[in-house]
Design a protein around this motif. Sequence first.
Motif, PDB file in Angstrom:
ATOM      1  N   ASP A 166       1.086  -1.303   4.656  1.00 26.51           N
ATOM      2  CA  ASP A 166       1.914  -0.179   5.086  1.00 26.51           C
ATOM      3  C   ASP A 166       1.800   0.984   4.105  1.00 26.51           C
ATOM      4  O   ASP A 166       1.725   2.140   4.519  1.00 26.51           O
ATOM      5  N   ALA A 167       1.790   0.680   2.804  1.00 28.48           N
ATOM      6  CA  ALA A 167       1.655   1.739   1.796  1.00 28.48           C
ATOM      7  C   ALA A 167       0.327   2.477   1.972  1.00 28.48           C
ATOM      8  O   ALA A 167       0.265   3.713   1.890  1.00 28.48           O
ATOM      9  N   LYS A 168      -0.741   1.737   2.236  1.00 23.51           N
ATOM     10  CA  LYS A 168      -2.054   2.362   2.450  1.00 23.51           C
ATOM     11  C   LYS A 168      -2.049   3.212   3.707  1.00 23.51           C
ATOM     12  O   LYS A 168      -2.585   4.327   3.731  1.00 23.51           O
ATOM     13  N   GLN A 169      -1.409   2.704   4.748  1.00 24.93           N
ATOM     14  CA  GLN A 169      -1.347   3.434   6.011  1.00 24.93           C
ATOM     15  C   GLN A 169      -0.554   4.727   5.880  1.00 24.93           C
ATOM     16  O   GLN A 169      -0.907   5.760   6.474  1.00 24.93           O
ATOM     17  N   GLN A 170       0.519   4.693   5.076  1.00 28.10           N
ATOM     18  CA  GLN A 170       1.299   5.905   4.842  1.00 28.10           C
ATOM     19  C   GLN A 170       0.425   6.989   4.220  1.00 28.10           C
ATOM     20  O   GLN A 170       0.493   8.167   4.598  1.00 28.10           O
TER      21      GLN A 170
END
Length: 314
Positions: A166-170
């Motif tokens: 999720d952090a990477k996707q953000q």
Amino acid sequence: MFDFMPADVRPRPIQRSVPIHALAQSQEFTRAVQLRGQKPLVLDQLGDTVVMQQRFWGRIDVAMVNRAQITKPLRLLELLQENGLRRTPVILSPQSPTPDLAKLGAVPLISPAQVAQLGLTTSKSERRAALHQKWRNRLNHAESQNLQVKCKNMPLDPDHWLLQADAKQQGQRGYRNWPIDLTLAYVHENPGKAKLFQAFEGREVIAAVLILCHGNSATYHISHSTDRGRSLSAHNLLMWKAMNWLAAQDYLQLDLGLINTEDAAGLARFKLGTGAKLHSLGGTWAYWPPMGRLLGPLAALDRRLMTPRKTGQA
């Protein structure tokens, strides 16, 4: 692990009129931010309304009331002053339209957004019938793929694959979600209230959804699907299993978050395809106590800004 129990197996209790609070107004959220060193003000005179306090640019203190049901706006503003916030700017983002704020001198900043709210008090068969046809077709597709869905409490692990994905996707998509440490604070302070649903093809996890439970409702927090998961419609299967699990535990509603048909049309279609209903929030207002009602005429000039927009089913 948890076994999934169909929501229709046991009789539903008689539902009385009980308030449903947004995540930001829950005791569970308050405990999480307190663990991170923040000290929210909780107004027990107004149903435990949560007021966050934050300092901007190192010198400006601001009070923020987010997603609260502001049924008595004047009393809310009075209580803020009684609690030492006489000269503190206040940012108000009500759960529902609150036009009386303009009469009290609050100035509109951002027009109302809409969220998708999924009721969970109907039977499993009624929930399935409420699915949009394309959404139901994808669910049927996923159910034919021999996938296994497992539910467990979210581990207290900052390196958990879902948090990192999720952090990477953000970063890739340019949006902001909770920081990882706030999610972990929620997990730590609310045992059993952060539920991780994962879809497996064999031993490989191909999709996951994290649901945060609070009070008598729940909130869709983060999710991720691999390319393989998307090809097998795993996200639809996860949501369906999560909906039924929550209903079986007597949760009344699942908040699916903001609907943005302009920048995230695909996600909006996915959320609304569950049968969720649109709910208009109250926009964002600014209030500065020293000015009181003096800014009332200015707010009245921009009433159209705070009129909820009508969003179609994307």
